[in-house]
Design a protein around this motif. Structure first.
Motif, PDB file in Angstrom:
ATOM      1  N   ARG A   1       4.139  11.386  -5.128  1.00  0.00           N
ATOM      2  CA  ARG A   1       3.950  10.574  -6.326  1.00  0.00           C
ATOM      3  C   ARG A   1       4.506   9.168  -6.107  1.00  0.00           C
ATOM      4  NH1 ARG A   1       6.742  12.533 -11.049  1.00  0.00           N
ATOM      5  NH2 ARG A   1       8.235  13.569  -9.663  1.00  0.00           N
ATOM      6  N   HIS A   2       3.709   8.178  -6.446  1.00  0.00           N
ATOM      7  CA  HIS A   2       4.154   6.788  -6.455  1.00  0.00           C
ATOM      8  C   HIS A   2       4.439   6.432  -7.913  1.00  0.00           C
ATOM      9  CE1 HIS A   2       3.038   6.247  -2.265  1.00  0.00           C
ATOM     10  NE2 HIS A   2       1.901   6.869  -2.533  1.00  0.00           N
ATOM     11  N   VAL A   3       5.724   6.329  -8.244  1.00  0.00           N
ATOM     12  CA  VAL A   3       6.104   6.189  -9.653  1.00  0.00           C
ATOM     13  C   VAL A   3       6.404   4.747 -10.058  1.00  0.00           C
ATOM     14  CG1 VAL A   3       6.934   8.556  -9.817  1.00  0.00           C
ATOM     15  CG2 VAL A   3       8.510   6.758  -9.083  1.00  0.00           C
ATOM     16  N   ALA A   4       6.450   3.832  -9.095  1.00  0.00           N
ATOM     17  CA  ALA A   4       6.641   2.404  -9.392  1.00  0.00           C
ATOM     18  C   ALA A   4       6.150   1.609  -8.182  1.00  0.00           C
ATOM     19  CB  ALA A   4       8.111   2.095  -9.679  1.00  0.00           C
ATOM     20  N   PRO A   5       5.705   0.377  -8.399  1.00  0.00           N
ATOM     21  CA  PRO A   5       5.183  -0.421  -7.273  1.00  0.00           C
ATOM     22  C   PRO A   5       6.291  -0.948  -6.372  1.00  0.00           C
ATOM     23  CG  PRO A   5       5.174  -1.727  -9.276  1.00  0.00           C
ATOM     24  CD  PRO A   5       5.582  -0.344  -9.691  1.00  0.00           C
TER      25      PRO A   5
ATOM     26  N   TYR B   1      13.874   4.390  -3.131  1.00  0.00           N
ATOM     27  CA  TYR B   1      14.181   3.452  -4.205  1.00  0.00           C
ATOM     28  C   TYR B   1      14.466   2.078  -3.616  1.00  0.00           C
ATOM     29  CZ  TYR B   1      18.814   5.369  -2.958  1.00  0.00           C
ATOM     30  OH  TYR B   1      19.923   5.827  -2.277  1.00  0.00           O
ATOM     31  N   ASN B   2      14.292   1.048  -4.441  1.00  0.00           N
ATOM     32  CA  ASN B   2      14.427  -0.318  -3.953  1.00  0.00           C
ATOM     33  C   ASN B   2      15.851  -0.836  -4.104  1.00  0.00           C
ATOM     34  OD1 ASN B   2      14.734  -1.091  -6.651  1.00  0.00           O
ATOM     35  ND2 ASN B   2      12.619  -1.796  -6.866  1.00  0.00           N
ATOM     36  N   GLN B   3      16.035  -2.117  -3.831  1.00  0.00           N
ATOM     37  CA  GLN B   3      17.354  -2.743  -3.842  1.00  0.00           C
ATOM     38  C   GLN B   3      18.013  -2.702  -5.213  1.00  0.00           C
ATOM     39  OE1 GLN B   3      14.455  -4.275  -3.215  1.00  0.00           O
ATOM     40  NE2 GLN B   3      14.196  -5.809  -4.823  1.00  0.00           N
ATOM     41  N   ASP B   4      17.236  -2.480  -6.260  1.00  0.00           N
ATOM     42  CA  ASP B   4      17.783  -2.379  -7.614  1.00  0.00           C
ATOM     43  C   ASP B   4      18.038  -0.937  -8.030  1.00  0.00           C
ATOM     44  OD1 ASP B   4      17.585  -5.190  -7.993  1.00  0.00           O
ATOM     45  OD2 ASP B   4      15.447  -4.967  -8.412  1.00  0.00           O
ATOM     46  N   GLY B   5      17.768   0.006  -7.120  1.00  0.00           N
ATOM     47  CA  GLY B   5      17.938   1.417  -7.440  1.00  0.00           C
ATOM     48  C   GLY B   5      16.745   2.025  -8.151  1.00  0.00           C
ATOM     49  N   LYS B   6      15.658   1.268  -8.283  1.00  0.00           N
ATOM     50  CA  LYS B   6      14.459   1.759  -8.957  1.00  0.00           C
ATOM     51  C   LYS B   6      13.699   2.703  -8.036  1.00  0.00           C
ATOM     52  CE  LYS B   6      11.122   1.754 -12.091  1.00  0.00           C
ATOM     53  NZ  LYS B   6      11.324   2.378 -13.422  1.00  0.00           N
ATOM     54  N   VAL B   7      13.509   3.954  -8.485  1.00  0.00           N
ATOM     55  CA  VAL B   7      12.775   4.932  -7.693  1.00  0.00           C
ATOM     56  C   VAL B   7      11.297   4.556  -7.660  1.00  0.00           C
ATOM     57  CG1 VAL B   7      12.069   7.357  -7.518  1.00  0.00           C
ATOM     58  CG2 VAL B   7      14.423   6.782  -8.154  1.00  0.00           C
ATOM     59  N   VAL B   8      10.717   4.494  -6.475  1.00  0.00           N
ATOM     60  CA  VAL B   8       9.315   4.090  -6.331  1.00  0.00           C
ATOM     61  C   VAL B   8       8.429   5.206  -5.786  1.00  0.00           C
ATOM     62  CG1 VAL B   8       9.952   1.669  -6.026  1.00  0.00           C
ATOM     63  CG2 VAL B   8       9.664   3.126  -4.005  1.00  0.00           C
TER      64      VAL B   8
ATOM     65  N   VAL C   1       0.837  -1.194   0.000  1.00  0.00           N
ATOM     66  CA  VAL C   1       0.000   0.000   0.000  1.00  0.00           C
ATOM     67  C   VAL C   1       0.879   1.254   0.000  1.00  0.00           C
ATOM     68  CG1 VAL C   1      -0.226   0.012   2.531  1.00  0.00           C
ATOM     69  CG2 VAL C   1      -1.979   1.121   1.110  1.00  0.00           C
ATOM     70  N   GLY C   2       0.526   2.197  -0.857  1.00  0.00           N
ATOM     71  CA  GLY C   2       1.382   3.366  -1.065  1.00  0.00           C
ATOM     72  C   GLY C   2       1.596   4.218   0.165  1.00  0.00           C
ATOM     73  N   ASN C   3       0.571   4.329   1.034  1.00  0.00           N
ATOM     74  CA  ASN C   3       0.727   5.156   2.222  1.00  0.00           C
ATOM     75  C   ASN C   3       1.785   4.608   3.172  1.00  0.00           C
ATOM     76  OD1 ASN C   3      -1.054   7.143   1.509  1.00  0.00           O
ATOM     77  ND2 ASN C   3      -2.777   6.321   2.661  1.00  0.00           N
TER      78      ASN C   3
END
Length: 304
Positions: A212-216, A251-258, A182-184
């Motif tokens: 902004r939630h830009v990735a799950p 950002y997650n373990q792969d560097g992906k901004v979420v 959940v985004g919150n």
């Protein structure tokens, strides 16, 4: 030269620690466990100390400080350790929309690791004077998001959307084929990560300007956060405080901004803090009683 006190979490990265001190000691990280098993001492900077004092896995814990025997270290060496640990964080993926600044070994690293100096407490928040526009603060540690975290947050906030709490629904009907955190909760987690660096001394959180939630984010992902100071200005009505404008990215373990959000925080100036007891206002003083007479205590003898 000062007696070295280091945060245990920084010293778990033995490979990074070894690389930094390679010119001062002739050892390899792979040898440390063998030396530990043999009870050997390790030469370093012309001195020796027990390997167990360096490794001490049984005593290491979040926020726990350990002392490196009687080993003197200058401040620049400790900052080098911290820098090596910082560069082990996964960089945020470049080119993301809303990215405040590319993730590189932070030039403000010395300011970030002031808590490594002996006699100083770990920093919690900043005064208005301590913020510099353009600086980026890399928050530590990260947090792995579990299914339990997600379900508990949803239940506490009465958000029963099946995308978050029903794995069968998510697998059969969603675009992702699995539960999405959940985004919150993602936002709240990143906000909490930023408190020690940004708003630990805040007078008020004035505004969440954008979110902004830009990735799950999925169960099992590990999130990291960093915050950039976009601007700051003094209060127009009171001379003991000001406002800072910041952007936080997660950002997650792969560097992906979420997740990306901006907020405005009212923070105190140094004179505000001084008038209220300094760095730890309203902290009580431990009072001696029958269980504690004051000062360091010898452990009570064991009885059968």
């Amino acid at each position: 030269m000062e007696q070295a006190i280091a945060v245990a979490a920084e010293l778990k990265g033995l490979n990074a620690f070894t690389a930094v001190l390679a010119d001062q000691a002739n050892f390899a990280a792979s040898d440390l466990e063998k030396r530990l098993d043999r009870g050997e001492e390790l030469p370093l900077g012309g001195r020796t100390f027990a390997v167990k004092d360096l490794m001490g896995f049984d005593t290491l814990g979040a926020g726990v400080g350990i002392q490196l025997g009687a080993l003197p270290m200058d401040e620049s060496t400790l900052l080098g350790v911290a820098h090596a640990m910082e560069t082990s964080r996964p960089p945020a993926s470049s080119g993301e929309v809303g990215r405040a600044k590319a993730s590189t070994p932070a030039p403000h690293m010395e300011a970030e690791y002031q808590h490594l100096r002996i006699g100083e407490h770990m920093q919690f928040g900043r005064s208005f004077e301590e913020f510099t526009v353009g600086e980026t603060y890399a928050h530590w540690p990260g947090k792995t998001v579990t299914e339990y975290d997600d379900h508990l947050f949803c239940l506490l906030t009465m958000n029963h959307h099946p995308l978050h709490i029903n794995s069968h629904y998510a697998q059969e009907t969603s675009d992702f084929g699995q539960n999405v955190v959940v985004g919150n909760y993602v936002y709240s987690l990143l906000l909490g990560m930023s408190v020690p660096d940004i708003s630990g001394k805040a007078i008020a959180n004035l505004e969440i300007e954008s979110l902004r939630h830009v990735a799950p984010t999925f169960h099992g992902d590990t999130l990291y956060g960093e915050t950039t100071v976009l601007g700051k200005w003094e209060s127009k009505s009171k001379d003991d405080r000001g406002v800072v404008h910041v952007e936080t990215i997660g950002y997650n373990q792969d560097g992906k901004v979420v997740c990306i959000f901006r907020r405005k925080v009212m923070v105190p100036k140094e004179n505000y803090l001084a008038a209220r007891g300094g760095e730890q206002p309203a902290r009580p003083v431990a009072q001696p009683d029958k269980n504690w007479s004051g000062g360091a205590q010898e452990p009570a003898p064991l009885t059968r």
